[in-house]
Write a protein that holds these residues in place. Structure first.
Motif, short mmCIF file in Angstrom:
data_model
loop_
_atom_site.label_atom_id
_atom_site.label_comp_id
_atom_site.label_asym_id
_atom_site.label_seq_id
_atom_site.Cartn_x
_atom_site.Cartn_y
_atom_site.Cartn_z
N ALA A 76 -0.07 1.43 4.10
CA ALA A 76 -1.32 0.88 4.19
C ALA A 76 -1.08 -0.58 4.20
CB ALA A 76 -1.98 1.37 3.04
N HIS A 113 -2.72 -2.29 4.98
CA HIS A 113 -2.37 -1.39 4.88
C HIS A 113 -2.40 -2.24 5.27
CE1 HIS A 113 -2.54 -0.76 3.29
NE2 HIS A 113 -2.50 -0.73 3.28
N THR A 170 -7.92 2.94 -1.67
CA THR A 170 -6.98 3.68 -2.49
C THR A 170 -6.68 2.86 -3.74
OG1 THR A 170 -5.97 4.62 -0.51
CG2 THR A 170 -4.71 4.79 -2.54
N MET A 197 -0.69 9.41 5.07
CA MET A 197 -1.33 8.41 5.91
C MET A 197 -0.59 8.38 7.24
SD MET A 197 -2.10 4.37 5.21
CE MET A 197 -3.71 4.66 4.49
N ASP A 255 -7.61 0.22 3.64
CA ASP A 255 -7.04 0.43 4.97
C ASP A 255 -8.13 0.70 5.98
OD1 ASP A 255 -4.13 0.40 4.33
OD2 ASP A 255 -4.78 1.98 2.97
N THR A 268 -8.32 10.13 -1.95
CA THR A 268 -7.33 9.13 -2.36
C THR A 268 -6.98 9.20 -3.84
OG1 THR A 268 -9.02 7.43 -2.71
CG2 THR A 268 -8.03 7.57 -0.50
N ASN A 314 -6.93 5.90 8.17
CA ASN A 314 -5.85 6.73 7.64
C ASN A 314 -5.10 7.44 8.76
OD1 ASN A 314 -4.56 7.70 5.15
ND2 ASN A 314 -5.15 9.72 5.90
N VAL A 370 -10.71 2.85 4.02
CA VAL A 370 -10.10 3.84 3.13
C VAL A 370 -9.61 3.06 1.91
CG1 VAL A 370 -8.28 5.56 2.85
CG2 VAL A 370 -9.39 5.26 5.09
#
Length: 190
Positions: free
Chosen positions: A6, A2, A144, A175, A124, A169, A127, A142
């Protein structure tokens, strides 16, 4: 970041440096390592977008290099190997302006909606914290899958999509909600 946006911090620094033209230059012939970076960057978006996109990469010293000059207003960056998942990205011109604002802690341009592809997915650090470069103690990255980002806080806040520290996700989510950098993460099939 990110990463993600991200955007990863290094990736976001690349966006900033590219936006300001810091130490950018076009490579006359792609070295083998450059070819791999270009391939990584171009994997972030559909071929119809990435084929004619500019590709930039950050050197170990933070300087920017243009690996491939483009002609369609899109800019792509390769994976940041310091994150636990692949995260190349391609951003349109408004997306680049959004990223520049994010990296300088400025307010993104009003009335502009940016678009970014991250079809290889992303990892990331947070979030909710736009400036985290690693997960908070006791938290996880995180992760995704392939997604598109709609980069505009007003659009994100009016979307009705959930946000929070641990988003699902696999569904659209926000985000960095509640910040000027709020954006929609829209999962897609590769």
């Amino acid at each position: 970041m990110h990463k993600t946006l991200a955007f990863p911090i290094k990736g976001a620094a690349a966006v900033l440096a590219a936006s300001f033209g810091v130490a950018a230059h076009a490579a006359s012939a792609a070295k083998p390592a450059d070819a791999a970076l270009i391939q990584s960057a171009m994997s972030a978006a559909p071929q119809e977008v990435s084929r004619n996109a500019t590709v930039i990469a950050m050197g170990a010293n933070g300087s920017m290099r243009t690996l491939k000059q483009g002609s369609n207003g899109w800019t792509c960056m390769p994976d940041d190997p310091k994150t636990p998942a692949p995260d190349p990205m391609c951003l349109d011109e408004n997306g680049m302006a959004w990223a520049q604002a994010w990296m300088t802690h400025a307010v993104p341009p009003a009335g502009k909606v940016g678009l970014a592809y991250m079809l290889a997915g992303a990892a990331d650090a947070s979030n909710t914290d736009p400036f985290a470069d690693k997960p908070a103690t006791g938290q996880s990255w995180v992760i995704t899958g392939p997604h598109i980002m709609i980069l505009n806080a007003a659009v994100a806040s009016s979307s009705g999509y959930p946000g929070g520290a641990k988003p699902d996700t696999t569904r659209p989510y926000v985000m960095f909600g509640g910040t000027p950098y709020a954006h929609i993460m829209l999962p897609v099939k590769r």
